[in-house]
Design a protein around this motif. Structure first.
Motif, PDB file in Angstrom:
ATOM      1  N   PRO A  42      32.861  22.706  95.587  1.00 56.00           N
ATOM      2  CA  PRO A  42      33.022  23.293  94.314  1.00 56.00           C
ATOM      3  C   PRO A  42      33.522  21.929  93.485  1.00 56.00           C
ATOM      4  O   PRO A  42      34.588  21.733  93.900  1.00 56.00           O
ATOM      5  N   VAL A  43      33.398  21.378  92.517  1.00 56.97           N
ATOM      6  CA  VAL A  43      34.383  20.007  91.498  1.00 56.97           C
ATOM      7  C   VAL A  43      34.202  20.540  90.691  1.00 56.97           C
ATOM      8  O   VAL A  43      32.670  20.516  89.903  1.00 56.97           O
ATOM      9  N   ALA A  44      35.003  20.395  89.846  1.00 53.92           N
ATOM     10  CA  ALA A  44      35.195  20.948  88.249  1.00 53.92           C
ATOM     11  C   ALA A  44      35.647  19.047  88.140  1.00 53.92           C
ATOM     12  O   ALA A  44      36.783  18.849  89.125  1.00 53.92           O
ATOM     13  N   VAL A  45      35.277  18.363  86.790  1.00 54.11           N
ATOM     14  CA  VAL A  45      35.910  16.946  86.284  1.00 54.11           C
ATOM     15  C   VAL A  45      36.570  17.758  84.417  1.00 54.11           C
ATOM     16  O   VAL A  45      36.225  19.028  83.918  1.00 54.11           O
ATOM     17  N   ALA A  46      37.651  16.651  84.618  1.00 47.35           N
ATOM     18  CA  ALA A  46      37.749  16.804  83.239  1.00 47.35           C
ATOM     19  C   ALA A  46      38.073  15.723  83.010  1.00 47.35           C
ATOM     20  O   ALA A  46      38.289  14.445  83.079  1.00 47.35           O
ATOM     21  N   SER A  47      38.148  16.344  81.254  1.00 47.85           N
ATOM     22  CA  SER A  47      37.907  15.650  80.259  1.00 47.85           C
ATOM     23  C   SER A  47      39.303  14.545  79.589  1.00 47.85           C
ATOM     24  O   SER A  47      39.528  13.415  79.222  1.00 47.85           O
ATOM     25  N   PHE A  48      40.453  15.123  80.395  1.00 45.31           N
ATOM     26  CA  PHE A  48      41.900  14.826  79.633  1.00 45.31           C
ATOM     27  C   PHE A  48      42.946  14.854  80.471  1.00 45.31           C
ATOM     28  O   PHE A  48      42.697  15.767  81.596  1.00 45.31           O
ATOM     29  N   PHE A  49      44.233  14.595  80.822  1.00 44.90           N
ATOM     30  CA  PHE A  49      45.232  14.369  81.966  1.00 44.90           C
ATOM     31  C   PHE A  49      46.008  15.731  82.218  1.00 44.90           C
ATOM     32  O   PHE A  49      45.535  15.742  83.337  1.00 44.90           O
ATOM     33  N   GLY A  55      44.776  22.594  86.016  1.00 46.10           N
ATOM     34  CA  GLY A  55      43.756  22.437  86.822  1.00 46.10           C
ATOM     35  C   GLY A  55      43.600  22.586  88.241  1.00 46.10           C
ATOM     36  O   GLY A  55      43.679  22.824  88.863  1.00 46.10           O
ATOM     37  N   ARG A  56      44.533  21.776  88.825  1.00 48.01           N
ATOM     38  CA  ARG A  56      44.821  20.993  90.281  1.00 48.01           C
ATOM     39  C   ARG A  56      46.155  21.977  90.563  1.00 48.01           C
ATOM     40  O   ARG A  56      45.855  22.522  91.932  1.00 48.01           O
ATOM     41  N   GLN A  57      46.446  22.667  89.258  1.00 53.74           N
ATOM     42  CA  GLN A  57      47.812  23.658  90.517  1.00 53.74           C
ATOM     43  C   GLN A  57      46.948  24.496  90.190  1.00 53.74           C
ATOM     44  O   GLN A  57      47.213  25.482  91.409  1.00 53.74           O
ATOM     45  N   ILE A  58      45.744  25.088  89.240  1.00 55.40           N
ATOM     46  CA  ILE A  58      45.423  26.366  89.360  1.00 55.40           C
ATOM     47  C   ILE A  58      44.590  26.344  90.800  1.00 55.40           C
ATOM     48  O   ILE A  58      44.418  27.726  91.360  1.00 55.40           O
ATOM     49  N   ALA A  59      43.798  26.233  91.455  1.00 50.95           N
ATOM     50  CA  ALA A  59      42.712  25.496  92.197  1.00 50.95           C
ATOM     51  C   ALA A  59      43.545  25.495  93.796  1.00 50.95           C
ATOM     52  O   ALA A  59      42.607  25.399  94.863  1.00 50.95           O
ATOM     53  N   ASP A  60      44.952  25.026  93.707  1.00 54.79           N
ATOM     54  CA  ASP A  60      45.781  25.206  95.348  1.00 54.79           C
ATOM     55  C   ASP A  60      45.327  25.960  95.611  1.00 54.79           C
ATOM     56  O   ASP A  60      45.414  27.452  95.340  1.00 54.79           O
ATOM     57  N   GLY A  61      44.941  25.932  96.837  1.00 55.36           N
ATOM     58  CA  GLY A  61      44.578  26.972  97.928  1.00 55.36           C
ATOM     59  C   GLY A  61      43.470  27.372  98.450  1.00 55.36           C
ATOM     60  O   GLY A  61      43.013  28.333  98.887  1.00 55.36           O
ATOM     61  N   THR A  62      42.028  27.331  97.428  1.00 60.85           N
ATOM     62  CA  THR A  62      41.128  27.126  97.132  1.00 60.85           C
ATOM     63  C   THR A  62      40.003  25.822  97.715  1.00 60.85           C
ATOM     64  O   THR A  62      40.873  24.374  97.941  1.00 60.85           O
ATOM     65  N   PRO A  63      39.131  25.560  97.803  1.00 64.10           N
ATOM     66  CA  PRO A  63      38.240  25.151  97.914  1.00 64.10           C
ATOM     67  C   PRO A  63      37.840  23.824  96.924  1.00 64.10           C
ATOM     68  O   PRO A  63      36.969  22.113  96.817  1.00 64.10           O
ATOM     69  N   LEU A  64      37.767  24.107  95.439  1.00 59.31           N
ATOM     70  CA  LEU A  64      37.289  23.846  94.652  1.00 59.31           C
ATOM     71  C   LEU A  64      38.481  22.421  94.363  1.00 59.31           C
ATOM     72  O   LEU A  64      39.551  22.104  94.329  1.00 59.31           O
TER      73      LEU A  64
END
Length: 350
Positions: A42-49, A55-64
């Motif tokens: 799965p992929v999430a894209v973000a409009s702002f840095f 988001g990447r901190q929250i997704a750590d340890g998952t396939p996202l």
């Protein structure tokens, strides 16, 4: 075949009118905690840095996988992408955005998703966050542009308000990858406690020990939340909300008066904004130097190479500058290193 599958097969031409006709950006900056899955998951894209980083901190340890759509070196507010970015949003499983009336291109992409019943999940990081009224310095011609009912959208500069956006992202990720809900929420709680609460406490200490209660910014009107949270007047030179706003002669005259009345020796300048007004103030007032600030809206190549995020920018850019412009420390004592001082004192355009 879903709408997303159709677009992957080449239907993006129909979207060409939905975004500005700028050159193709560099490849999006991505972060995935599972290199084996990479973008196959799965992929999430973000409009702002800032929210890419959260988001990447929250997704750590998952396939996202989380991607930043704004190219390196550009400011997230005022950038107009081409249609390939809209296509990337529709291809993604989730779109992390800053809410309506802030990034017009993101609003157009959201309308496309809704009107075509595309299955990209929409994650509004601003949901449930109390916004403050726009500063009195706002250019009245811009009222309603980049705002929400006359309120300042730059809430993420306040670490306490930023915590709500972290929860919003974690909730959104849980909706699209529910089997990793516990990891998302655990990561969110850890990030809020270990990073945002610590930044808040250290900012508070910096501003509490300051005798000065005004900061002159050779930057756009993006720092009001810092002032509101920590009891300091953040005086922008550029009175509109976009980093590309023009500086009027009256703006410079007002800044000169503020500098004179408050005996200001050091000012802050936006990294991704023009340095010419700051250079003029150094020439024509008692200001000795300007130093960098950023509303966490973009990144430089070096920062990407060193994997900087919201936390690193706070400690390596904004915090040393606030120590200097508040008069807490002289530049030599506030600078993290001699090389920092050499690079950022009266820094040249990027």
């Amino acid at each position: 075949m879903t709408r997303r599958d159709t677009l992957r097969a080449g239907g993006a031409a129909a979207l060409a009118g939905l975004a500005g006709c700028t050159a193709l950006p560099s490849a999006p900056r991505t972060a995935s905690s599972d290199s084996d899955n990479g973008s196959d998951g799965p992929v999430a894209v973000a409009s702002f840095f800032s929210f890419f980083d959260f988001g990447r901190q929250i997704a750590d340890g998952t396939p996202l996988t989380v991607e930043n759509l704004v190219p390196t070196g550009l400011h997230g507010h005022g950038w107009e992408p081409n249609a390939s970015i809209t296509q990337r949003i529709i291809e993604a499983d989730a779109f992390v955005h800053v809410g309506e009336d802030f990034q017009p291109w993101a609003d157009r992409a959201i309308q496309t998703i809704k009107s075509d019943d595309t299955d990209t999940a929409l994650i509004n990081v601003r949901e449930g966050i109390d916004l403050v009224d726009l500063a009195a310095t706002l250019d009245r011609e811009e009222e309603g542009v980049g705002t929400q009912r006359g309120q300042d959208p730059h809430f993420w500069l306040d670490p306490r308000r930023a915590k709500q956006s972290v929860d919003n992202i974690a909730d959104g990720f849980t909706e699209i990858v529910p089997e990793h809900a516990d990891t998302f929420r655990d990561n969110a709680e850890t990030y809020k406690a270990d990073v945002l609460d610590r930044i808040d406490a250290e900012y508070e200490a910096v501003f509490d020990r300051a005798e000065r209660d005004i900061v002159q910014l050779a930057a756009h009107n993006a720092f009001q939340y810092i002032g509101v949270r920590y009891g300091v007047q953040m005086q922008p030179l550029v009175t509109n909300l976009a980093a590309s706003g023009d500086v009027k002669p009256a703006d410079v005259r007002e800044a000169k008066e503020v500098i004179r009345e408050n005996d200001i020796r050091y000012i802050a300048n936006g990294i991704f904004e023009s340095q010419r007004p700051a250079q003029q103030l150094v020439r024509e007032t008692a200001v000795e130097a300007y130093f960098p600030v950023t509303p966490y809206a973009g990144v430089r190549e070096k920062w990407v190479a060193e994997n900087w995020g919201y936390e690193e920018i706070a400690y390596n850019i904004n915090m040393p500058t606030f120590e200097i412009v508040l008069g807490n420390k002289i530049p030599e004592d506030a600078a993290p290193s001699e090389s920092w001082l050499k690079q950022w004192r009266n820094f040249e355009p990027i």
